[in-house]
Design an enzyme around this catalytic site. Structure first.
Site, short mmCIF file in Angstrom:
data_model
loop_
_atom_site.label_atom_id
_atom_site.label_comp_id
_atom_site.label_asym_id
_atom_site.label_seq_id
_atom_site.Cartn_x
_atom_site.Cartn_y
_atom_site.Cartn_z
N ARG A 160 0.82 -1.22 0.00
CA ARG A 160 0.00 0.00 0.00
C ARG A 160 0.85 1.26 0.00
NH1 ARG A 160 -2.00 -1.41 4.96
NH2 ARG A 160 -2.10 0.82 5.38
N ALA A 207 7.51 -9.20 18.06
CA ALA A 207 7.94 -7.99 17.36
C ALA A 207 7.99 -6.78 18.29
CB ALA A 207 7.00 -7.71 16.18
N LYS A 244 4.24 -24.74 16.69
CA LYS A 244 3.99 -24.14 18.01
C LYS A 244 2.74 -23.26 17.99
CE LYS A 244 5.60 -19.93 16.70
NZ LYS A 244 5.01 -18.60 16.88
N ASP A 296 10.31 -21.13 21.29
CA ASP A 296 9.21 -20.48 20.58
C ASP A 296 7.87 -20.91 21.14
OD1 ASP A 296 8.25 -18.71 18.74
OD2 ASP A 296 8.91 -19.79 16.98
N SER A 336 0.86 -12.75 21.62
CA SER A 336 0.67 -13.82 20.63
C SER A 336 -0.72 -13.76 20.02
CB SER A 336 0.89 -15.18 21.30
OG SER A 336 0.41 -16.22 20.48
N ARG A 337 -0.77 -13.60 18.70
CA ARG A 337 -2.08 -13.62 18.02
C ARG A 337 -2.76 -14.97 18.18
NH1 ARG A 337 -0.05 -11.67 12.17
NH2 ARG A 337 1.48 -10.16 12.92
N ASN A 338 -1.97 -16.04 18.12
CA ASN A 338 -2.55 -17.38 18.22
C ASN A 338 -3.15 -17.61 19.60
OD1 ASN A 338 -1.75 -18.88 15.57
ND2 ASN A 338 0.06 -17.72 16.17
N VAL A 347 -3.41 -11.91 10.35
CA VAL A 347 -3.36 -13.35 10.07
C VAL A 347 -3.05 -14.13 11.35
CG1 VAL A 347 -2.14 -15.17 8.82
CG2 VAL A 347 -2.70 -13.02 7.67
#
Length: 360
Positions: free
Chosen positions: A34, A142, A193, A246, A256-258, A281
């Site tokens: 973008r 991150a 993981k 990890d 953690s998104r998961n 995602v």
């Protein structure tokens, strides 16, 4: 030495790694799809969609022109979701030169093909290879990398010299990098993981405590190792940064998104609404589907993955999935691992060392 590095993917992890490289005084070109995204990074040194509240090194140059980003770059770092890897690699095919070192820091398995990221990359290059492919993986949120908090990762390649080059490219006093010759194990540990982290978040959402979390993580690690070993990985890799390390950081942190996605599922939300609300995602969902199929093909027992698959894709209630796991037939804790290792384990892995020929 200052090197030109093209970072393909300006999500949270791609941006954080671009910041590490810029801290190391490399010439960093960050590609995004973008134009408004590139303008924000260039004008304000921020990436608020993915890393809100952080100021990026001013030397990072963002662009939507992939060819310009990669021109004369000795290293191309791919950090995109698994579902975008093939498309990106097709675009990059003409830009990969004979001396280019390709690096990827994505974590996932492709549904349908069960391919690892490096395998997908090689397929899409269609015979055109750079100098080497290197994977970077390990316990590394991150947000904490951007805060220059101590972080350790591992890099792996079939070419020792390439792994060591990438080690030197990233390493600084905040970001420590190890090498590992086991490319399969590093990729499998980093991908699987996310499945276990989804499961941990789910049990937290239900309201279960530390006992359940410890059980799921421990047996989850055994499950990861079972499949990894069947695919040719070194079991010891799963005790290291791209395995246990990890797994710990992804299962215990709300970064953690998961974990967050699993938590919302455990609280009673359906998958579609969870993914829409997340806005980014959640690799563990696609990886669960891919690994569920792969486990059947490879005839590897993966009960946690199977239970989570039932929750994600067959509508099973999370509480019923947990009861299913607890009601399995009695097992001996270490007998399966002993069978997997086999009598020739030590001989096999002592022989698998890098030799001078590996650099050719």
């Amino acid at each position: 030495m200052t090197e030109k590095v093209a970072v393909i993917g300006a999500g949270s992890w791609g941006t954080a790694l671009a910041a590490v490289l810029a801290d190391n005084h490399h010439n960093v070109h960050l590609w995004t799809r973008r134009e408004d995204h590139a303008e924000e990074i260039n004008q304000y040194n921020t990436n608020n969609q993915y890393l809100s509240g952080f100021t990026l090194p001013a030397s990072i140059q963002a662009s939507t022109d992939m060819e310009e980003c990669t021109k004369n770059a000795g290293y191309i770092l791919v950090v995109v979701p698994t579902k975008a890897v093939r498309e990106v690699m097709r675009d990059l095919r003409s830009m990969v030169q004979e001396e280019t070192i390709l690096i990827h820091a994505s974590k996932g398995i492709e549904p349908g093909t069960s391919k690892r990221i490096s395998e997908m990359m090689e397929e899409e290059l269609n015979g055109k290879q750079g100098k080497a492919t290197v994977v970077l993986s390990g316990p590394s949120h991150a947000e904490e990398v951007c805060e220059r908090q101590p972080t350790t990762v591992t890099v792996s390649s079939h070419v020792k010299a390439a792994a060591e080059e990438v080690q030197g490219l990233f390493m600084n006093r905040h970001f420590r990098v190890y090498t590992n010759q086991d490319l399969i194990g590093v990729e499998i540990g980093g991908a699987l993981k996310n499945i276990i982290a989804l499961g941990i978040g789910l049990t937290d959402g239900i309201g279960y405590g530390d006992n359940a979390k410890a059980a799921l993580m421990t047996r989850g690690l055994a499950e990861i190792a079972r499949l990894g070993i069947k695919l040719g990985a070194n079991p010891l890799t799963f005790t290291g940064l791209s395995g246990l390390g990890d797994l710990i950081v992804t299962c215990f942190s709300q970064h953690s998104r998961n974990w967050r996605a699993g938590y919302k599922l455990g609280c009673g939300n359906d998958l579609d609404s969870v993914l829409e609300e997340m806005g980014m995602v959640v690799e563990g969902v696609r990886t669960t589907k891919a690994v569920y199929g792969l486990a059947h093909v490879m005839e590897v027992e993966m009960p946690i993955t199977a239970a989570l698959y039932d929750v994600l894709f067959d509508g099973k209630k999370p509480e019923d999935a947990v009861l299913q796991l607890m009601g399995r037939v009695r097992k001996h804790e270490v007998e399966n691992m002993s069978l997997l290792l086999g009598p020739d384990f030590q001989t096999k892995w002592q022989e698998m060392v890098w030799s001078p020929d590996d650099n050719e």
